[in-house]
Design a protein around this motif. Sequence first.
Motif, PDB file in Angstrom:
ATOM      1  N   ALA A 110     -46.543  20.422  17.127  1.00 61.99           N
ATOM      2  CA  ALA A 110     -45.404  21.302  17.403  1.00 61.99           C
ATOM      3  C   ALA A 110     -44.361  20.579  18.241  1.00 61.99           C
ATOM      4  CB  ALA A 110     -45.878  22.568  18.113  1.00 61.99           C
ATOM      5  N   GLU A 111     -43.133  21.057  18.145  1.00 64.97           N
ATOM      6  CA  GLU A 111     -42.055  20.447  18.905  1.00 64.97           C
ATOM      7  C   GLU A 111     -42.219  20.703  20.401  1.00 64.97           C
ATOM      8  OE1 GLU A 111     -38.511  22.181  17.439  1.00 64.97           O
ATOM      9  OE2 GLU A 111     -39.083  24.228  17.979  1.00 64.97           O
ATOM     10  N   ASP A 143     -34.985  18.908  -1.201  1.00 62.52           N
ATOM     11  CA  ASP A 143     -34.097  17.852  -0.718  1.00 62.52           C
ATOM     12  C   ASP A 143     -34.750  16.963   0.338  1.00 62.52           C
ATOM     13  OD1 ASP A 143     -32.112  18.815  -2.379  1.00 62.52           O
ATOM     14  OD2 ASP A 143     -31.347  20.196  -0.856  1.00 62.52           O
ATOM     15  N   ASP A 144     -35.975  17.258   0.737  1.00 62.18           N
ATOM     16  CA  ASP A 144     -36.673  16.451   1.742  1.00 62.18           C
ATOM     17  C   ASP A 144     -37.574  15.440   1.053  1.00 62.18           C
ATOM     18  OD1 ASP A 144     -35.796  17.756   4.237  1.00 62.18           O
ATOM     19  OD2 ASP A 144     -36.793  19.499   3.385  1.00 62.18           O
ATOM     20  N   LEU A 145     -37.733  14.282   1.696  1.00 58.74           N
ATOM     21  CA  LEU A 145     -38.555  13.201   1.160  1.00 58.74           C
ATOM     22  C   LEU A 145     -39.839  13.066   1.976  1.00 58.74           C
ATOM     23  CD1 LEU A 145     -35.851  10.449   0.548  1.00 58.74           C
ATOM     24  CD2 LEU A 145     -36.712  12.130  -1.081  1.00 58.74           C
ATOM     25  N   SER A 192     -40.836  24.895  14.663  1.00 59.55           N
ATOM     26  CA  SER A 192     -40.799  23.683  13.849  1.00 59.55           C
ATOM     27  C   SER A 192     -41.867  22.709  14.330  1.00 59.55           C
ATOM     28  CB  SER A 192     -39.416  23.024  13.903  1.00 59.55           C
ATOM     29  OG  SER A 192     -38.428  23.919  13.441  1.00 59.55           O
ATOM     30  N   PHE A 193     -42.159  21.738  13.454  1.00 62.28           N
ATOM     31  CA  PHE A 193     -43.129  20.691  13.749  1.00 62.28           C
ATOM     32  C   PHE A 193     -42.448  19.339  13.591  1.00 62.28           C
ATOM     33  CE2 PHE A 193     -45.474  24.350  12.204  1.00 62.28           C
ATOM     34  CZ  PHE A 193     -46.454  24.500  13.174  1.00 62.28           C
ATOM     35  N   PRO A 242     -40.279  19.002   7.510  1.00 62.11           N
ATOM     36  CA  PRO A 242     -39.048  19.793   7.410  1.00 62.11           C
ATOM     37  C   PRO A 242     -39.176  21.116   8.167  1.00 62.11           C
ATOM     38  CG  PRO A 242     -39.811  19.067   5.248  1.00 62.11           C
ATOM     39  CD  PRO A 242     -40.918  18.805   6.209  1.00 62.11           C
ATOM     40  N   PRO A 243     -38.064  21.735   8.478  1.00 61.84           N
ATOM     41  CA  PRO A 243     -38.126  23.064   9.104  1.00 61.84           C
ATOM     42  C   PRO A 243     -38.793  24.081   8.184  1.00 61.84           C
ATOM     43  CG  PRO A 243     -35.945  22.098   9.343  1.00 61.84           C
ATOM     44  CD  PRO A 243     -36.687  21.216   8.402  1.00 61.84           C
ATOM     45  N   ARG A 244     -39.497  25.018   8.812  1.00 60.67           N
ATOM     46  CA  ARG A 244     -40.200  26.107   8.127  1.00 60.67           C
ATOM     47  C   ARG A 244     -41.365  25.631   7.257  1.00 60.67           C
ATOM     48  NH1 ARG A 244     -35.727  29.742   5.257  1.00 60.67           N
ATOM     49  NH2 ARG A 244     -35.118  27.697   4.480  1.00 60.67           N
TER      50      ARG A 244
END
Length: 293
Positions: A101-102, A155-157, A119-120, A76-78
Motif C-alpha cells: 500500500a502507498e 493503457d497500462d503496461l 492505491s498500491f 495502476p490505480p484501482r
Amino acid sequence: MMSDVKEEPLEEEGPLEKREGPSEQEGGAEDEAGGVTEVAETNETAMERDSGDEIVGEKPARKMGVPGVVYLGHIPPRMRPKHVRNMLGIHGEIGRVFLQAEDHSVRKKKKKAGCNARSFTEGWVEFRDKRVAKNVAASLHNTPMCARKRSRFHDDLWNIKYLHRFKWTHLSERLAYEKTVRQQRMRVEISQAKRETSFYLDNVEKSRDLARLRERKSRSGQPFQEPSWGFTQRQTEEEIQRGKQSRGQQGQADKSQRRQLRKAMAKTQEIEKKSQSNVSLLAKIFNARGKQD
C-alpha cells in the motif's frame, strides 16, 4: 417385435495397457502444465492391487516444482489483488499475492484533497512453478495489461521482473523488519511528544506560581526580583573573530614591549660592564700614585 431387433456382437475388451493409454497421456500433459492428476483405476486394477500384484508400466506422480516469485514494479490505480490473480492466473497456478500500500502521508494528503481511493505502489506474486514465473516475466514485460479496450487497465503496461533465488520468506522477513522499525519510530515520537507536553505543563505551573508571588509581593510592598536562568550565552561567530583579532593585536603589542625591554636591559648590562672596567683601571692608577708619594 422382439424378432425385428438385431443382436449386435459384443466388442471384445482389449488389454489393460491399451485402455489406460489416453488417461496417462492426459495426465502427462497436465503434469507439464503444473497440475496434479490421478489415473482412473478400473475394477480389475483395484482387485490386482488388493491382491498385491504390481502393475507394469504405471508412471509415478510428478512432484510439484519449486515456486518462483515475480516483482510488479507498477500497480495502476484501482487495481486489487483479485485483479492481479485473475490476469496472471491464466498463465499458471498462483500461490500468494502481496501488494504494498502507498505511504500513510500520501494517503492522508489524498483524503484531504477529496480522493478516498486506496492505491498500491508495488507487488509480489508467487507462482507454484518457477519456470512458469520466468516465462511470465519474459513474455509479459512491457506489454499491455489487458487486451480489451474497454478495460480500465488497457493503457497500462506490465512491469514484471523475475526474482532469482527469492523466496516468500524473504519478503515476510522484510515486512516484519519494517513493521518493527515503524513501531519503534512511533514509540520514540510518542515519548518525545510526552516529554514536550510535560515540559510545557511544568512551565505553565511555574509561570502561575511566579504570578502569584509577584502579586503577593506587590500587595506587601516588597520588591520582586525576577529569577535568572543561570546559564551563559554561547558566543557568536562575530564575537569569536573579534576576540581573536583583539588578542592578536594585544599579543603583537606585548611582543614589541618585551623586545624593547630586552634591548634596554642589554644596554644597562653593557654600561655596567664598562663602568666596572673603568673602576678597576682608576683603582690601579690611584693606588700606584699613592705608593710613589
